[in-house]
Design a protein around this motif. Structure first.
Motif, mmCIF file in Angstrom:
data_model
loop_
_atom_site.group_PDB
_atom_site.id
_atom_site.type_symbol
_atom_site.label_atom_id
_atom_site.label_comp_id
_atom_site.label_asym_id
_atom_site.label_seq_id
_atom_site.Cartn_x
_atom_site.Cartn_y
_atom_site.Cartn_z
ATOM 1 N N CYS A 116 67.504 7.672 42.846
ATOM 2 C CA CYS A 116 66.773 6.969 43.914
ATOM 3 C C CYS A 116 67.733 6.506 44.999
ATOM 4 O O CYS A 116 67.433 6.569 46.185
ATOM 5 N N CYS A 148 68.684 8.912 48.006
ATOM 6 C CA CYS A 148 67.732 9.136 49.099
ATOM 7 C C CYS A 148 67.299 7.851 49.795
ATOM 8 O O CYS A 148 66.992 7.869 50.976
ATOM 9 N N HIS A 149 67.259 6.731 49.047
ATOM 10 C CA HIS A 149 66.741 5.489 49.652
ATOM 11 C C HIS A 149 67.819 4.436 49.865
ATOM 12 O O HIS A 149 67.537 3.398 50.455
ATOM 13 N N HIS A 200 60.921 13.852 47.513
ATOM 14 C CA HIS A 200 60.777 12.928 46.372
ATOM 15 C C HIS A 200 60.255 13.718 45.157
ATOM 16 O O HIS A 200 59.191 14.328 45.214
#
Ligand code: HEC
Ligand code: HEC
Length: 296
Positions: free
Chosen positions: A91, A94-95, A164
């Motif tokens: 996670c 990407c975030h 995602h």
């Protein structure tokens, strides 16, 4: 007559209250009864049972043993196609550690063949998000598959490496609830911990940090550090280097990352999670901002 009896009853009442107070003086008042939980609201029950700290670990790197992950939920998914291409599944890749996607700490984290470009989707301000909506978004049934063709080259977004994933095939529902809880109530709003200034745009932008610890109390932070960190990192954070840096230096150059690692622990090392509140984090940051006490 009537008044007299009432007075007598009143007197008796006082006496009883007095006795009550005497006999039970050393007992605590009973806890207030919590509002009843609808025991058929399975989402709420699962959310209440979830762990934000485990969610923080999963957000960091769910393939690490400390998260409870062993094999993908769908037995047809090949684990090596995740562990060999981790940055397409973590996670945080990407975030970002600060949940601000490509707009803050990761403004300069360009894609490479082994990692995709950072997402445009920020995961901040989820405090009031509906738990089921958030759960479904993370689970993302029908989303990107675990497939080495998709993750062969992060610099080629046409392959879909930056999408995602379908976590329903990878993580258990309990783990996804842990992630929901982390994003709702576990993740720090990094704006409360330091100031970040950015120039330019992803992936060639740059960032600088200032005001680390904001209005935190350095003396309280030194005390927290002495109890929780010094035993391993040494009194001034120099016992061992972290990617070539002292702990003070690492914190001042990566405040977006340190706040997460304190909560999740440094997975795969002896450093476990440390329970910490927002004000303790500010205090600790304020202390670690001092280059005399925690030198480079
Ligand atoms: C390979 C990159 C990538 C990875 C890894 C990734 N995401 Fe995402 N995420 C995206 C993209 C792109 C979107 C927006 C489009 C979509 O939903 O597919 C998104 C959307 C979301 C959303 C919905 C945001 C919104 O505003 O609707 C949430 C919540 C989320 N991701 C959480 C996570 C969590 C938690 C993990 C780890 C378990 C994770 N993501 C891993 C790329 C990624
Ligand atoms: C039980 C020992 C122990 C304790 C307690 C501990 N750490 Fe660590 N810490 C480590 C070890 C070991 C590493 C990993 C070094 C490595 O991976 O090379 C580490 C790594 C780190 C890192 C680097 C993360 C990275 O990405 O490289 C930071 C930052 C850090 N610790 C901060 C702290 C802070 C702040 C505290 C107190 C809240 C703390 N640690 C408590 C042992 C500890």
């Amino acid at each position: 007559m009537k008044t007299k009896r009432n007075l007598a009853l009143f007197g008796l009442g006082i006496l009883l209250i007095g006795m009550q107070a005497c006999t039970h003086a050393d007992e605590k008042l009973p806890e207030p009864t919590p509002p009843p939980v609808d025991d058929t609201d399975y989402d709420l029950l699962a959310y209440n049972a979830a762990s934000a700290v485990n969610g923080s670990k999963l957000y960091n790197d769910f393939t690490k043993a400390e998260t409870g992950f062993t094999t993908p939920k769908d037995p047809s998914v090949v684990l090596a196609n995740i562990t060999g291409f981790k940055d397409f599944y973590r996670c945080k890749q990407c975030h970002a550690w600060d949940q601000k996607a490509r707009y803050a700490s990761y403004i300069n984290r360009a894609p490479t063949t082994t990692r995709p470009d950072v997402s445009t989707f920020q995961l901040t301000n989820l405090k009031y998000a509906d738990i089921r909506v958030l759960f479904d978004k993370i689970k993302n049934t029908g989303g990107a598959l675990v497939d080495p063709a998709r993750t062969a080259d992060g610099t080629n977004p046409a392959l879909g490496g930056n999408n995602h994933p379908d976590y329903g095939k990878i993580l258990s529902d309990d783990m996804i609830w842990d992630l929901v809880k982390f994003l709702k109530v576990g993740a720090f709003n990094t704006d409360e911990l330091y100031t970040i200034s950015t120039t330019g745009a992803y992936p060639t932008g740059s960032r600088t940090y200032s005001d680390i610890g904001k209005d935190g109390n350095a003396t309280a932070g030194d005390a927290f550090y002495a109890i929780k960190c010094a035993g391993c990192h040494g009194a001034n954070g120099t016992s061992f280097l972290l990617g070539g840096k002292t702990l003070g230096n690492f914190t001042r150059s990566n405040p977006h990352e340190v706040q997460h690692k304190i909560v999740s622990g440094q997975l795969g090392s002896s450093m476990g999670p440390t329970a910490i509140t927002l004000s303790e984090m500010k205090d600790l940051y304020k202390a670690l901002a001092d280059t005399t006490n925690y030198p480079n």
